[in-house]
Design a protein around this motif. Structure first.
Motif, short mmCIF file in Angstrom:
data_model
loop_
_atom_site.label_atom_id
_atom_site.label_comp_id
_atom_site.label_asym_id
_atom_site.label_seq_id
_atom_site.Cartn_x
_atom_site.Cartn_y
_atom_site.Cartn_z
N UNK A 49 -55.30 14.75 49.47
CA UNK A 49 -56.09 14.78 48.25
C UNK A 49 -57.56 14.44 48.49
N UNK A 50 -57.96 14.40 49.75
CA UNK A 50 -59.37 14.30 50.09
C UNK A 50 -59.93 12.90 50.27
N UNK A 51 -59.11 11.85 50.05
CA UNK A 51 -59.63 10.49 50.11
C UNK A 51 -59.92 10.04 51.54
N UNK A 52 -59.09 10.44 52.48
CA UNK A 52 -59.31 10.04 53.88
C UNK A 52 -60.64 10.59 54.38
N UNK A 53 -60.91 11.84 54.10
CA UNK A 53 -62.16 12.45 54.55
C UNK A 53 -63.37 11.73 53.95
N UNK A 54 -63.30 11.43 52.65
CA UNK A 54 -64.42 10.74 52.00
C UNK A 54 -64.61 9.35 52.57
N UNK A 55 -63.48 8.65 52.80
CA UNK A 55 -63.55 7.29 53.31
C UNK A 55 -64.15 7.26 54.71
N UNK A 56 -63.74 8.17 55.56
CA UNK A 56 -64.28 8.22 56.92
C UNK A 56 -65.77 8.52 56.91
N UNK A 57 -66.20 9.38 56.02
CA UNK A 57 -67.61 9.70 55.94
C UNK A 57 -68.41 8.47 55.52
N UNK A 58 -67.86 7.72 54.55
CA UNK A 58 -68.51 6.48 54.12
C UNK A 58 -68.64 5.51 55.30
N UNK A 59 -67.54 5.39 56.07
CA UNK A 59 -67.53 4.48 57.19
C UNK A 59 -68.52 4.88 58.27
N UNK A 60 -68.60 6.16 58.56
CA UNK A 60 -69.51 6.62 59.60
C UNK A 60 -70.97 6.56 59.16
N UNK A 105 -49.83 13.40 32.69
CA UNK A 105 -51.23 13.27 33.07
C UNK A 105 -51.42 13.59 34.54
N UNK A 106 -50.46 13.13 35.36
CA UNK A 106 -50.55 13.42 36.79
C UNK A 106 -50.43 14.92 37.04
N UNK A 107 -49.51 15.56 36.35
CA UNK A 107 -49.36 17.02 36.48
C UNK A 107 -50.69 17.70 36.15
N UNK A 108 -51.32 17.24 35.06
CA UNK A 108 -52.60 17.84 34.67
C UNK A 108 -53.66 17.59 35.74
N UNK A 109 -53.63 16.41 36.35
CA UNK A 109 -54.61 16.08 37.37
C UNK A 109 -54.52 16.97 38.59
N UNK A 110 -53.32 17.46 38.89
CA UNK A 110 -53.14 18.31 40.06
C UNK A 110 -53.84 19.67 39.91
N UNK A 111 -54.23 19.98 38.69
CA UNK A 111 -54.94 21.26 38.51
C UNK A 111 -56.25 21.28 39.30
N UNK A 112 -56.81 20.11 39.56
CA UNK A 112 -58.08 20.05 40.29
C UNK A 112 -57.90 20.31 41.79
N UNK A 113 -56.63 20.44 42.22
CA UNK A 113 -56.37 20.70 43.64
C UNK A 113 -55.68 22.05 43.82
N UNK A 114 -56.03 22.98 42.92
CA UNK A 114 -55.37 24.28 42.94
C UNK A 114 -55.59 25.02 44.26
N UNK A 115 -56.71 24.75 44.93
CA UNK A 115 -57.00 25.44 46.17
C UNK A 115 -56.30 24.85 47.38
N UNK A 116 -55.66 23.69 47.23
CA UNK A 116 -55.00 23.04 48.35
C UNK A 116 -53.60 23.60 48.55
N UNK A 117 -53.14 23.55 49.78
CA UNK A 117 -51.77 24.00 50.07
C UNK A 117 -50.80 22.85 49.80
#
Length: 400
Positions: A49-60, A105-117
């Protein structure tokens, strides 16, 4: 400092209150350890869901502790350990929800990740497992992250120092029971800072972070809720800036720009950057407008230092050293350009700050006297009366 020993104790303390787990990653984002029983599921969610990538960027980038989140309301706290200015380890707490959220609500939230596999089976496994995820309101989760940072580094941070790119308490509305009087006081203090262009706004910001979690609206889309909270905040800050002297044309154009940035955000992380940048921007613009025109750079520097440090004992000699002048030359130049002596300007800055605290906090007169380095409560009250025409207590009783 024994980080692993401190972390073990921290894990035990977390488990006493909520089932919020800890995770340890290397500088490349490889998971080294976790005490989460659903490690594979939530570890994948953190990554997918993209959190690891964001966190690593913050750290670096050498970032401070942060909250990273998803479009369906799951949040993690991340902090970093460095060796010779290079990221060595990343520590994570979570996941948690910052407010009550339904499975729909969680189901609705997943709409923002439609491009993810994301497979349907994995999504439903995650939604089902999230029934056990604790709700840790923003204020509480913020404190957990401050505790983690102290365990890792021994450094004590305040909320406003820690979440430099966060909106106020993550800008996620929470239907929490709150002391409405304190919330109102905190909000008024924040807006007073904007009206006066007061660059010394960190304490008011920190107080707000620890009191209010945002606008308590509820809806079917968690991301929409966060945007609503941010937009409301932008709107009231915009009006406070107009009251402080910013032209309506400039204020509304600027506000519209920030509102559009919030609307364009696709995750909490993108929303989080908007309110604090907006708040700082408006304060600096009002401050610039309220500056006395024609001040030389050294005198302006001294004036700004006085306004930014009202809780310090400020002597003319210290300001002269700052400006690179002799004390005699600085005091004469300061009065010539501002029309007021250094000592009177220092007292005025202290009284202006005291007025904000009298209106918006329950601090006693003695506490205010001590805070602003007056020699006694009586002297503080005398100076206050000379500048305002009333005593501090009368000012408080009249509501400013």
């Amino acid at each position: 400092m024994d980080i692993e020993q401190n972390l073990a104790l921290f894990q035990e303390l977390l488990c006493c209150g909520n089932s919020i787990y800890t995770w340890r990653y290397d500088a490349d984002g490889n998971l080294l350890s976790s005490n989460c029983p659903e490690e594979s599921l939530f570890g994948k969610a953190f990554s997918l869901l993209g959190c690891l990538k964001k966190a690593l960027q913050l750290g670096k980038d050498g970032g401070q502790p942060q909250v990273v989140g998803t479009a369906m309301g799951l949040i993690w706290g991340v902090d970093f350990v460095y060796r010779e200015d290079a990221l060595e380890r990343m520590y994570v707490i979570g996941p948690a929800f910052s407010y009550s959220i339904s499975m729909q609500d969680m189901e609705n939230g997943f709409r923002h990740y439609a491009g993810q596999e994301i497979s349907l089976a994995w999504k439903h496994r995650l939604i089902s497992a999230c029934r056990k995820i604790p709700i840790a309101q923003n204020i509480l989760f913020l404190r957990y992250l401050l505790m983690l940072h102290y365990c890792l580094t021994g450094e004590k941070l305040e909320a406003s120092d820690t979440f430099v790119q966060q909106s106020f308490a993550d800008a996620i509305p929470a239907p929490a029971r709150r002391n409405r009087q304190h919330v109102w006081q905190a909000e008024r203090a924040l807006l007073d800072m904007v009206r006066s262009g007061n660059l010394n706004y960190k304490e008011a910001l920190n107080t707000s972070l620890l009191i209010s979690a945002g606008i308590p609206v509820m809806g079917r889309d968690p991301l929409r809720q966060a945007k609503t909270s941010v937009i409301v905040f932008i709107s009231i800050v915009c009006r406070a800036a107009i009251e402080g002297g910013l032209s309506p044309e400039t204020a509304y154009s600027l506000g519209d720009s920030y509102i559009q940035s919030a609307e364009n955000a696709r995750t909490y992380d993108e929303i989080n950057a908007v309110p604090l940048l907006m708040y700082d921007d408006f304060i600096h613009r009002v401050h610039k407008i309220r500056q006395t025109p024609g001040l030389s750079a050294p005198v302006a520097q001294c004036r700004d230092y006085i306004e930014m440090h009202p809780e310090e004992k400020i002597r003319a000699k210290d300001l002269a050293d700052l400006a690179g002048y002799t004390e005699y030359y600085l005091t004469h130049k300061f009065k010539e350009e501002t029309g007021i002596s250094v000592s009177d300007y220092v007292k005025k800055a202290k009284i202006d700050q005291a007025k904000i605290l009298l209106r918006n906090t329950d601090l006693s007169i003695q506490e205010l006297s001590d805070r602003f380095c007056f020699s006694s409560r009586n002297y503080f009250s005398r100076v206050f009366s000379e500048m305002t025409g009333c005593t501090p207590m009368e000012y408080r009783e009249r509501g400013g």
